[in-house]
Design a protein around this motif. Sequence first.
Motif, PDB file in Angstrom:
ATOM      1  N   VAL A 176       0.827  -1.202   0.000  1.00 37.47           N
ATOM      2  CA  VAL A 176       0.000   0.000   0.000  1.00 37.47           C
ATOM      3  C   VAL A 176       0.866   1.259   0.000  1.00 37.47           C
ATOM      4  CG1 VAL A 176      -1.560   1.373   1.445  1.00 37.47           C
ATOM      5  CG2 VAL A 176      -2.052  -1.022   1.007  1.00 37.47           C
ATOM      6  N   VAL A 177       1.976   1.241   0.743  1.00 39.63           N
ATOM      7  CA  VAL A 177       2.840   2.422   0.814  1.00 39.63           C
ATOM      8  C   VAL A 177       3.358   2.793  -0.567  1.00 39.63           C
ATOM      9  CG1 VAL A 177       5.038   3.305   1.695  1.00 39.63           C
ATOM     10  CG2 VAL A 177       3.500   2.064   3.220  1.00 39.63           C
ATOM     11  N   HIS A 178       3.740   1.786  -1.341  1.00 42.54           N
ATOM     12  CA  HIS A 178       4.214   2.040  -2.705  1.00 42.54           C
ATOM     13  C   HIS A 178       3.127   2.719  -3.539  1.00 42.54           C
ATOM     14  CE1 HIS A 178       6.281   1.319  -6.530  1.00 42.54           C
ATOM     15  NE2 HIS A 178       5.121   0.872  -6.997  1.00 42.54           N
ATOM     16  N   SER A 179       1.899   2.235  -3.415  1.00 41.84           N
ATOM     17  CA  SER A 179       0.784   2.814  -4.159  1.00 41.84           C
ATOM     18  C   SER A 179       0.499   4.244  -3.710  1.00 41.84           C
ATOM     19  CB  SER A 179      -0.477   1.951  -3.982  1.00 41.84           C
ATOM     20  OG  SER A 179      -0.271   0.658  -4.494  1.00 41.84           O
ATOM     21  N   LEU A 180       0.601   4.492  -2.407  1.00 43.53           N
ATOM     22  CA  LEU A 180       0.358   5.836  -1.886  1.00 43.53           C
ATOM     23  C   LEU A 180       1.396   6.827  -2.405  1.00 43.53           C
ATOM     24  CD1 LEU A 180      -0.519   4.987   1.833  1.00 43.53           C
ATOM     25  CD2 LEU A 180      -2.107   5.731   0.044  1.00 43.53           C
ATOM     26  N   MET A 181       2.639   6.417  -2.439  1.00 39.92           N
ATOM     27  CA  MET A 181       3.691   7.304  -2.931  1.00 39.92           C
ATOM     28  C   MET A 181       3.511   7.589  -4.417  1.00 39.92           C
ATOM     29  SD  MET A 181       7.006   5.868  -0.810  1.00 39.92           S
ATOM     30  CE  MET A 181       8.093   7.071  -1.564  1.00 39.92           C
ATOM     31  N   SER A 182       3.053   6.595  -5.151  1.00 40.80           N
ATOM     32  CA  SER A 182       2.782   6.802  -6.578  1.00 40.80           C
ATOM     33  C   SER A 182       1.653   7.807  -6.764  1.00 40.80           C
ATOM     34  CB  SER A 182       2.421   5.468  -7.246  1.00 40.80           C
ATOM     35  OG  SER A 182       3.495   4.559  -7.181  1.00 40.80           O
ATOM     36  N   ALA A 183       0.608   7.676  -5.935  1.00 40.55           N
ATOM     37  CA  ALA A 183      -0.535   8.589  -6.029  1.00 40.55           C
ATOM     38  C   ALA A 183      -0.133  10.013  -5.669  1.00 40.55           C
ATOM     39  CB  ALA A 183      -1.656   8.113  -5.113  1.00 40.55           C
ATOM     40  N   MET A 184       0.782  10.166  -4.722  1.00 38.80           N
ATOM     41  CA  MET A 184       1.237  11.508  -4.339  1.00 38.80           C
ATOM     42  C   MET A 184       1.953  12.216  -5.477  1.00 38.80           C
ATOM     43  SD  MET A 184       2.596  10.930  -0.441  1.00 38.80           S
ATOM     44  CE  MET A 184       3.393  12.538  -0.430  1.00 38.80           C
ATOM     45  N   GLY A 185       2.519  11.442  -6.386  1.00 37.59           N
ATOM     46  CA  GLY A 185       3.226  12.037  -7.519  1.00 37.59           C
ATOM     47  C   GLY A 185       2.356  12.311  -8.724  1.00 37.59           C
ATOM     48  N   ASN A 186       1.059  11.978  -8.621  1.00 36.74           N
ATOM     49  CA  ASN A 186       0.137  12.163  -9.740  1.00 36.74           C
ATOM     50  C   ASN A 186      -0.500  13.544  -9.663  1.00 36.74           C
ATOM     51  OD1 ASN A 186      -1.758  12.023 -11.758  1.00 36.74           O
ATOM     52  ND2 ASN A 186      -2.632  10.074 -11.121  1.00 36.74           N
ATOM     53  N   THR A 187       0.055  14.493 -10.397  1.00 34.87           N
ATOM     54  CA  THR A 187      -0.422  15.878 -10.344  1.00 34.87           C
ATOM     55  C   THR A 187      -1.752  16.073 -11.058  1.00 34.87           C
ATOM     56  OG1 THR A 187       0.901  16.395 -12.316  1.00 34.87           O
ATOM     57  CG2 THR A 187       1.921  16.789 -10.155  1.00 34.87           C
ATOM     58  N   ASP A 188      -2.202  15.076 -11.801  1.00 31.08           N
ATOM     59  CA  ASP A 188      -3.473  15.196 -12.522  1.00 31.08           C
ATOM     60  C   ASP A 188      -4.678  15.013 -11.608  1.00 31.08           C
ATOM     61  OD1 ASP A 188      -2.173  15.635 -14.927  1.00 31.08           O
ATOM     62  OD2 ASP A 188      -2.071  13.481 -15.396  1.00 31.08           O
ATOM     63  N   HIS A 189      -4.458  14.472 -10.414  1.00 30.76           N
ATOM     64  CA  HIS A 189      -5.570  14.205  -9.497  1.00 30.76           C
ATOM     65  C   HIS A 189      -5.219  14.750  -8.115  1.00 30.76           C
ATOM     66  CE1 HIS A 189      -7.591  11.635 -12.446  1.00 30.76           C
ATOM     67  NE2 HIS A 189      -6.406  11.131 -12.700  1.00 30.76           N
ATOM     68  N   SER A 190      -5.525  16.020  -7.882  1.00 26.28           N
ATOM     69  CA  SER A 190      -5.129  16.682  -6.644  1.00 26.28           C
ATOM     70  C   SER A 190      -5.811  16.071  -5.422  1.00 26.28           C
ATOM     71  CB  SER A 190      -5.445  18.175  -6.720  1.00 26.28           C
ATOM     72  OG  SER A 190      -6.834  18.376  -6.969  1.00 26.28           O
ATOM     73  N   ASN A 191      -7.069  15.622  -5.566  1.00 24.97           N
ATOM     74  CA  ASN A 191      -7.765  15.029  -4.428  1.00 24.97           C
ATOM     75  C   ASN A 191      -7.099  13.725  -4.005  1.00 24.97           C
ATOM     76  OD1 ASN A 191     -10.003  14.983  -2.507  1.00 24.97           O
ATOM     77  ND2 ASN A 191     -10.751  13.226  -3.678  1.00 24.97           N
ATOM     78  N   SER A 192      -6.707  12.925  -4.999  1.00 24.08           N
ATOM     79  CA  SER A 192      -6.000  11.675  -4.696  1.00 24.08           C
ATOM     80  C   SER A 192      -4.667  11.965  -4.031  1.00 24.08           C
ATOM     81  CB  SER A 192      -5.780  10.867  -5.978  1.00 24.08           C
ATOM     82  OG  SER A 192      -6.999  10.411  -6.502  1.00 24.08           O
ATOM     83  N   GLN A 193      -3.982  13.012  -4.496  1.00 23.83           N
ATOM     84  CA  GLN A 193      -2.719  13.400  -3.875  1.00 23.83           C
ATOM     85  C   GLN A 193      -2.912  13.722  -2.393  1.00 23.83           C
ATOM     86  OE1 GLN A 193      -1.370  16.646  -6.523  1.00 23.83           O
ATOM     87  NE2 GLN A 193       0.541  15.520  -6.659  1.00 23.83           N
ATOM     88  N   ARG A 194      -3.963  14.487  -2.089  1.00 23.65           N
ATOM     89  CA  ARG A 194      -4.224  14.897  -0.712  1.00 23.65           C
ATOM     90  C   ARG A 194      -4.537  13.688   0.173  1.00 23.65           C
ATOM     91  NH1 ARG A 194      -8.635  15.800   2.244  1.00 23.65           N
ATOM     92  NH2 ARG A 194      -9.993  15.405   0.468  1.00 23.65           N
ATOM     93  N   LEU A 195      -5.441  12.802  -0.327  1.00 21.15           N
ATOM     94  CA  LEU A 195      -5.807  11.619   0.450  1.00 21.15           C
ATOM     95  C   LEU A 195      -4.609  10.694   0.649  1.00 21.15           C
ATOM     96  CD1 LEU A 195      -9.314  10.739  -1.065  1.00 21.15           C
ATOM     97  CD2 LEU A 195      -8.837  11.592   1.237  1.00 21.15           C
ATOM     98  N   ALA A 196      -3.803  10.551  -0.408  1.00 23.96           N
ATOM     99  CA  ALA A 196      -2.625   9.690  -0.312  1.00 23.96           C
ATOM    100  C   ALA A 196      -1.645  10.239   0.714  1.00 23.96           C
ATOM    101  CB  ALA A 196      -1.958   9.561  -1.678  1.00 23.96           C
ATOM    102  N   SER A 197      -1.471  11.567   0.727  1.00 25.59           N
ATOM    103  CA  SER A 197      -0.555  12.196   1.676  1.00 25.59           C
ATOM    104  C   SER A 197      -1.020  11.991   3.111  1.00 25.59           C
ATOM    105  CB  SER A 197      -0.447  13.692   1.372  1.00 25.59           C
ATOM    106  OG  SER A 197       0.414  14.330   2.304  1.00 25.59           O
ATOM    107  N   LEU A 198      -2.327  12.157   3.347  1.00 26.44           N
ATOM    108  CA  LEU A 198      -2.872  11.976   4.688  1.00 26.44           C
ATOM    109  C   LEU A 198      -2.746  10.528   5.154  1.00 26.44           C
ATOM    110  CD1 LEU A 198      -6.124  14.134   4.394  1.00 26.44           C
ATOM    111  CD2 LEU A 198      -4.082  14.668   5.755  1.00 26.44           C
ATOM    112  N   THR A 199      -2.961   9.608   4.222  1.00 26.84           N
ATOM    113  CA  THR A 199      -2.882   8.186   4.582  1.00 26.84           C
ATOM    114  C   THR A 199      -1.442   7.777   4.833  1.00 26.84           C
ATOM    115  OG1 THR A 199      -4.798   7.808   3.147  1.00 26.84           O
ATOM    116  CG2 THR A 199      -3.596   5.873   3.900  1.00 26.84           C
TER     117      THR A 199
END
Length: 254
Positions: A176-199
Amino acid sequence: MTSVKEQAAISRLLSFLQEWDNAGKGRRAQILTKFIGTNEGKTGPELELEFSQGASLFLIRLTTWLRIVYMTGLDLEKILRSIGIFLCAVSSNRYLIEFLEIGGVLTLLEILGLEKIKEEDKKESIKLLQIIANTGRKYKELICESYDFPVFLSFLTRILARDDLKLAEELLHMRVVHSLMSAMGNTDHSNSQRLASLTLEFFVQMFPLVEEHVRKSMGEELFQLFLVSISIPPASAVAQDGTGPLVHRVKLVS
């Protein structure tokens, strides 16, 4: 031409499937109990022999039944264990693909996000997710294609909001951590970035080995910026006397 023996086997299969289709909740629970006792540990070829080359027809029914009743919690453990017999079977890649194509992974994730579901049922759900994730890179990619990542993050944050460390530790084994870090780098989806950062914040706070893993992956400068952005101390700076929750440690799966 089909032999008499083959015709008899097909007739038994059709009779079994018809019994399942016509059965009520109580009878289906009995069928599952018998199925688990009879078939646990069998290989893919053995299951096909048991079901006259039609085992997938029962797996489809199990997955469909799971999707219908999972929100009620009815006989979830039996249903999940029965599906696990297919997914665990040696030489059963076809079953894995079929389960994914029907939407099984999303249902398993949804089970984890429901508060009223028993912990035992959630553990069975996690076992199935681990089986799929551990099968190989091909299946990890299929899992990623099977759900909307923002939806998954929503489920994950609800789980972590309940401070469920046992489930959190199990999720770490699913990368899951790997997936979260990948999501944090996805600038096309700011909401996903925020949720991934919080998680990811939760995991860094609660598991020192996660902090170490994230620090190495990000690099020291970026990791410090991450800590500042979420305003938390690193786990290594918290409670070294073994009294706090941050001493929980799990083995990360790379």
